[in-house]
Enzyme design. Sequence first.
Site, short mmCIF file in Angstrom:
data_model
loop_
_atom_site.label_atom_id
_atom_site.label_comp_id
_atom_site.label_asym_id
_atom_site.label_seq_id
_atom_site.Cartn_x
_atom_site.Cartn_y
_atom_site.Cartn_z
N ASP A 94 43.54 44.83 39.97
CA ASP A 94 42.85 44.30 41.15
C ASP A 94 41.39 43.97 40.87
O ASP A 94 40.57 44.89 40.73
CB ASP A 94 42.96 45.31 42.29
CG ASP A 94 42.33 44.78 43.55
OD1 ASP A 94 42.26 43.56 43.71
OD2 ASP A 94 41.89 45.60 44.38
N ASP A 319 40.14 36.41 43.20
CA ASP A 319 40.76 37.72 43.36
C ASP A 319 42.20 37.73 42.85
O ASP A 319 43.03 36.96 43.31
CB ASP A 319 40.71 38.10 44.85
CG ASP A 319 41.22 39.50 45.11
OD1 ASP A 319 41.36 40.28 44.15
OD2 ASP A 319 41.47 39.84 46.28
#
Length: 443
Positions: A94, A319
């Site tokens: 992440d 992201d």
Amino acid sequence: MLLIILLTFTHICHSATINSDNHHFLKLPLLHINPLQSPSQAFSSDSARLSALLSTLHRKPNLPVTSGAYAGAGQYFVTLHLGTPPQKLLLIADTGSDLIWVTCSACRDDCNRTRPPHSAFLARHSSSYCLHHCYDPACKLVPHPRPRIACNHTRLHSPCRYEYSYADGSITNGFFAKETTSFNSSTGELLQHDSLAFGCGFTISGPSVSGPSFNGAQGVMGLGRGTISFVTQLGRRFGNKFSYCLRDYTIAPPPTSYLLIGTAAGNSRMRYTPLQTNPLSSPFYYIGIENVYVDNMKLRVSPSVWNIDKMGNGGTIVDSGTTLTFLPDTAYRHVVAAFRRRVKLPTPAGSPPNFDLCINVSGIPRLSLPKLSFKLVGNSVFTPPVGNYFIDTAEDVKCLALQPVTSAGGFSVIGNLMQQGFLFDFDIGRSRLGFSRSGCSIG
Ligand SMILES: *[C@@H]1O[C@H](CO)[C@@H](O)[C@H](O)[C@H]1NC(C)=O
Ligand SMILES: *[C@@H]1O[C@H](CO)[C@@H](O)[C@H](O)[C@H]1NC(C)=O
Ligand SMILES: *[C@@H]1O[C@H](CO)[C@@H](O)[C@H](O)[C@H]1NC(C)=O
Ligand SMILES: *[C@@H]1O[C@H](CO)[C@@H](O)[C@H](O)[C@H]1NC(C)=O
């Protein structure tokens, strides 16, 4: 609770040494797992794919509490070997958060009877596990549970407690600890890093870090810009950069994607855009968008819609943990209108409600859809292939996979679907992001 207290009697860490070996880099395979099916069947049916994508829509960006991660469906996973002897754990990779954390268990004996094997890190089965003391400077790097327990620095067994929250209210809470982690380096050598700071999580709650969307993962590998992230901690050893290429996971069998920590092979076709900073020192990798083009026509969107304001609102992040791409509401509406003007195909019956533009492509022999491109700060242009923004939601049905940012204080996101097929080079040392359509076959 008793088990947690017992675990605090594990020894407190001593300071460790960090070696530097810039000639190596780490290459970690990134796995993509569909939460609804086993990996081998991933996305064999379009409706399963749609459900997985739609389940990510609920993780719409909002200003985070301590992190903006949206763990869950549509994710890429990475394996981490933690402890002595190493225990293998599956983590979500992440870029939208900083903390590395794993689900921990204080189990000592007969652990297979109390929980499924490999479902947690067994701290007591590792000889190198140690806790940060609450007085340790490292303890200042993590958010603490409230009300905060006063730290008594003369007491030996006062471990550092952390509590880390995600944007959807999910929480991981436990001890901030240190462990040895092992890797196979690019040259096949076994490398050890003996002081990886991580959260040993005992209380884990919320939709994005538990339940089916977490998909059997045992934690999150935070790859954000902050001090405690995996890339920052290992950065000193590996040249302060990382890169990845997310391959199209709808291809069967899906090609392997890699996360490379450290300097990878150079690429002359790499284009760069500077990483922007957010005054709120957020963990995200912000880039600057200047304009959006549809078929090379610049849309009439004020460039200011892309800015980060003084309060830290707005801006655009890249992201790996968000699937779809989110654009500021005004920009989104211009993009949809521009596509509508150019795509003259029928609207399918029963269009998915979450997308504004879907088309029935039945019987179209050579489908040609408009080109979307983003002009970035630094005079580079990001032009994703059509498959990165028009997705198959059912047989013969394609939808424009963009979403508007509607919340005040929200920000734009270049999600992982939009990133597919590009090598992204997060060059933190030089504060820039590189991208290239060639280079995905590294390794
Ligand atoms: C626990 O289960 C795993 C896999 O089923 C097995 O390999 C391991 O030996 C077991 N450990 C113990 C202590 O029984
Ligand atoms: C801190 O811990 C020491 C040793 O356990 C104890 O004697 C002392 O009273 C504690 N101080 C406070 C303020 O609790
Ligand atoms: C290193 O590679 C070997 C052989 O592929 C594998 O068995 C081992 O688990 C790997 N170790 C780590 C730490 O990744
Ligand atoms: C798409 O168009 C074809 C041919 O006109 C039609 O048979 C089919 O039902 C349509 N599909 C949807 C989902 O609307």
